[in-house]
Each structure stands twice: as structure tokens, then as C-alpha cells.
Write a protein that holds these residues in place. Structure first.
Motif, mmCIF file in Angstrom:
data_model
loop_
_atom_site.group_PDB
_atom_site.id
_atom_site.type_symbol
_atom_site.label_atom_id
_atom_site.label_comp_id
_atom_site.label_asym_id
_atom_site.label_seq_id
_atom_site.Cartn_x
_atom_site.Cartn_y
_atom_site.Cartn_z
ATOM 1 N N ARG A 1 0.825 -1.214 0.000
ATOM 2 C CA ARG A 1 0.000 0.000 0.000
ATOM 3 C C ARG A 1 0.856 1.261 0.000
ATOM 4 O O ARG A 1 0.516 2.256 -0.644
ATOM 5 C CB ARG A 1 -0.938 -0.007 1.221
ATOM 6 C CG ARG A 1 -2.091 -0.975 1.113
ATOM 7 C CD ARG A 1 -3.125 -0.727 2.212
ATOM 8 N NE ARG A 1 -2.597 -1.035 3.538
ATOM 9 C CZ ARG A 1 -2.662 -2.237 4.105
ATOM 10 N NH1 ARG A 1 -3.231 -3.254 3.456
ATOM 11 N NH2 ARG A 1 -2.176 -2.440 5.324
ATOM 12 N N GLU A 2 1.976 1.224 0.712
ATOM 13 C CA GLU A 2 2.860 2.391 0.754
ATOM 14 C C GLU A 2 3.460 2.666 -0.631
ATOM 15 O O GLU A 2 3.549 3.823 -1.064
ATOM 16 C CB GLU A 2 3.990 2.175 1.768
ATOM 17 C CG GLU A 2 3.547 1.964 3.207
ATOM 18 C CD GLU A 2 3.044 3.231 3.882
ATOM 19 O OE1 GLU A 2 2.570 4.151 3.190
ATOM 20 O OE2 GLU A 2 3.130 3.285 5.128
ATOM 21 N N VAL A 3 3.867 1.612 -1.323
ATOM 22 C CA VAL A 3 4.407 1.775 -2.666
ATOM 23 C C VAL A 3 3.328 2.296 -3.614
ATOM 24 O O VAL A 3 3.587 3.182 -4.440
ATOM 25 C CB VAL A 3 4.990 0.438 -3.178
ATOM 26 C CG1 VAL A 3 5.350 0.552 -4.660
ATOM 27 C CG2 VAL A 3 6.231 0.046 -2.381
ATOM 28 N N LEU B 1 6.927 7.890 -7.440
ATOM 29 C CA LEU B 1 7.520 6.720 -8.066
ATOM 30 C C LEU B 1 6.876 6.474 -9.418
ATOM 31 O O LEU B 1 5.742 6.889 -9.662
ATOM 32 C CB LEU B 1 7.306 5.473 -7.195
ATOM 33 C CG LEU B 1 7.955 5.419 -5.827
ATOM 34 C CD1 LEU B 1 7.422 4.219 -5.057
ATOM 35 C CD2 LEU B 1 9.481 5.345 -5.936
ATOM 36 N N GLU B 2 7.594 5.760 -10.271
ATOM 37 C CA GLU B 2 7.022 5.224 -11.493
ATOM 38 C C GLU B 2 6.801 3.724 -11.292
ATOM 39 O O GLU B 2 7.525 3.085 -10.513
ATOM 40 C CB GLU B 2 7.955 5.473 -12.674
ATOM 41 C CG GLU B 2 8.095 6.944 -13.034
ATOM 42 C CD GLU B 2 8.896 7.159 -14.296
ATOM 43 O OE1 GLU B 2 9.220 6.157 -14.973
ATOM 44 O OE2 GLU B 2 9.200 8.323 -14.613
ATOM 45 N N GLU C 1 9.856 10.906 1.990
ATOM 46 C CA GLU C 1 8.459 11.312 2.194
ATOM 47 C C GLU C 1 7.708 10.290 3.039
ATOM 48 O O GLU C 1 6.865 10.655 3.869
ATOM 49 C CB GLU C 1 7.762 11.500 0.850
ATOM 50 C CG GLU C 1 8.260 12.681 0.047
ATOM 51 C CD GLU C 1 8.076 14.001 0.788
ATOM 52 O OE1 GLU C 1 6.994 14.218 1.372
ATOM 53 O OE2 GLU C 1 9.031 14.809 0.788
ATOM 54 N N LEU C 2 8.026 9.014 2.842
ATOM 55 C CA LEU C 2 7.383 7.964 3.628
ATOM 56 C C LEU C 2 7.785 8.071 5.093
ATOM 57 O O LEU C 2 6.943 7.958 5.993
ATOM 58 C CB LEU C 2 7.776 6.594 3.077
ATOM 59 C CG LEU C 2 7.232 5.365 3.815
ATOM 60 C CD1 LEU C 2 5.706 5.381 3.848
ATOM 61 C CD2 LEU C 2 7.736 4.080 3.166
ATOM 62 N N GLU C 3 9.068 8.306 5.342
ATOM 63 C CA GLU C 3 9.546 8.469 6.715
ATOM 64 C C GLU C 3 8.911 9.693 7.358
ATOM 65 O O GLU C 3 8.521 9.671 8.532
ATOM 66 C CB GLU C 3 11.071 8.608 6.713
ATOM 67 C CG GLU C 3 11.700 8.654 8.092
ATOM 68 C CD GLU C 3 11.603 7.348 8.844
ATOM 69 O OE1 GLU C 3 11.677 7.387 10.092
ATOM 70 O OE2 GLU C 3 11.444 6.294 8.190
#
Length: 286
Positions: free
Chosen positions: A121-123, A132-133, A271-273
């Protein structure tokens, strides 16, 4: 790094001290599985109350944590927990995040399948946000989106009580770890039981390292194949005077592909962190 499944608090503290004495500076314990929510309300409420007491005590002993530079990390889906426990956990994690001498990872409201699903889900969020691509998605990237992304994969996993199963614990991370199953129960667990497990790891060390090296090479090969496919798709649209020019363009495109992917990946992980830390900060301010 060393992993440990389901230990009561007294045994856990003593065992952690033994680990530090042996130079093991990172330990992961399985405290509460998401599956435990299926137990009776009385039992779940009792376990939640025990968690309140333990995390409250951790905060009360923050001077000791600071003295020994113990970094506390809680691994799991905190949103499944009562709000007051979420807040206690957030305070404990943020209070100790700068410490780096030793690390205690507590798997709470955790299963490995839930963790892997969350990483996917995070990806997907990263792709949706344009960070991301789709071609950036890889096994390595998923691994960096796990709850344990700040930790190395475990070297040793110990399962006590005679059970010969992992109970959905660190399935991704322990694919190249030494698994030790011991029949002893936790109340009787001794320093010599720990030494036996460590000796088994040492005995199998060379085999484990070889397995990890082969796996790393295979993962690199797969990533190279992905990059090569992207370059080949783009290079066929161009015209060249000769093979030398084609080779130079190929190398330039390959470098561009890898550099841009690395930049996107690092930006996404930052950004996730940030998103995860903002979640913890929000719990502390409410």
C-alpha cells in the motif's frame, strides 16, 4: 540483529541484558499478534492493560533509556490499538529515536502478512502521488517499506516452547536467518539456552552468508534486467550512424535510468519516513 518470539516481561529484561553482554545490540520481540484480537474480550482487555503498564513504565524510566542509549521501536499497525496506548507508544518511540547504542524492536499489533500488505500500500501511495514510477517497484523497494526498514535483517530467530512454526513473525526478514527452535519455556529460559542458540548460528554462519550473497547477486541481476528492458525500449526509437554510437547512447541511457530511479526512490523513502513521523507526532499532540 537477533529476533525473539513471545517473551514475558521479566524474562525479556534478563534476556536483553544477556544479549548486550554478548555484544548483540539489536533485538526484536513478538509481544502481540493481530491474531490475538480474536481472543475473548476479557483476555484482550487484560493484554491491553498490561501494555499500558509496560509502556508507562518505559516512559517513567526514560533516564535509564537515555543512560544506556536504548532506542525503542514499535513495529505494527498502531491504528488497531486503543488511542491511549497509541499515544504512549508514540511518546516512547519519539523520546528514544535519537539513541543508537542498542535497539529494542517490539512487534505489537503485528503479523508479517499485514506488514507486507502495508508495504504494498505504501508503494502504491508513492506511485499515486507521482513520487515513483511503476517500473521503480521492486523487491528491494518493498523491503524498504516494511516496518523494519531501519533495521538489518535478523541473523538469528529463536522460538521457544517446543513450537516449530513462525506464527507469522518476520517472514520476509528471516528468509536468510538461522532459525533455532527450543523446547524450553520462557520461565525456565537460561543464559545457557541463549548460548546454545548463538552457537548454532555461529556453526551455520558461513552457509548463511553464502546464501545471502547469492540472493543479493540474483536481486541485482533482476534489477539490471529491468533497467536493460527500459533502455532497449527507448533505444529502438533512435537512429545511429554505427554500433559505437549506439553503444555510447546505451551506456548514457542506462546511467540516466539508474540515476533517475535512485533519485525517485530516495525522495519517496524520505516522504514515507516523514509521513510516519508526522503520524507519531500527531498522536503526541492530541
Amino acid at each position: 540483529m537477533w529476533s525473539l518470539m513471545r517473551s514475558p516481561a521479566p524474562g525479556r529484561r534478563l534476556t536483553l541484558r544477556w544479549c548486550l553482554n554478548l555484544g548483540i545490540c539489536e533485538v526484536t520481540v513478538y509481544a502481540f499478534s493481530i491474531e490475538n484480537f480474536k481472543r475473548s474480550k476479557e483476555e484482550v482487555d487484560g493484554l491491553m492493560e498490561l501494555a499500558r503498564q509496560k509502556f508507562t513504565r518505559l516512559l517513567e524510566e526514560k533516564n535509564k533509556l537515555q543512560k544506556h542509549e536504548v532506542c525503542i521501536r514499535v513495529i505494527g499497525d498502531l491504528s488497531l490499538l486503543p488511542e491511549d496506548i497509541q499515544k504512549l507508544i508514540a511518546h516512547a518511540v519519539l523520546e528514544t529515536k535519537a539513541y543508537s547504542k542498542c535497539f529494542l524492536n517490539v512487534c505489537f499489533a503485528y503479523t508479517s502478512r499485514h506488514e507486507i500488505s502495508n508495504a504494498v500500500r505504501e508503494v502504491a501511495w508513492g506511485v499515486q502521488e507521482g513520487l515513483l514510477e511503476p517500473r521503480d517497484v521492486s523487491e528491494n523497494l518493498l523491503g524498504q517499506c516494511l516496518y523494519t526498514s531501519n533495521s538489518p535483517d535478523p541473523d538469528l530467530l529463536i522460538r521457544t516452547s517446543g513450537e516449530v512454526r513462525l506464527s507469522d513473525f518476520l517472514l520476509w526478514q528471516t528468509s536468510h536467518a538461522c532459525l533455532v527452535f527450543q523446547s524450553v519455556l520462557w520461565p525456565e529460559y537460561t543464559f545457557w539456552n541463549l548460548c546454545e542458540a548463538v552457537l548454532r548460528y555461529q556453526y551455520n554462519y558461513s552457509v548463511i552468508q553464502k546464501s545471502r550473497e547469492l540472493y543479493s547477486k540474483e536481486r541485482s541481476r533482476l534489477q539490471n534486467d529491468t533497467d536493460d528492458t527500459w533502455v532497449q525500449m527507448n533505444i529502438h526509437r533512435l537512429e545511429f550512424r554505427d554500433e559505437e554510437e549506439k553503444s555510447k547512447v546505451f551506456q548514457r541511457l542506462m546511467f540516466q535510468c539508474r540515476t533517475e530511479r535512485e533519485n525517485r526512490t530516495q525522495n519517496f523513502l524520505k516522504e514515507l519516513e516523514k509521513k510516519r513521523e508526522c503520524f507519531l507526532q500527531s498522536l503526541c499532540t492530541h
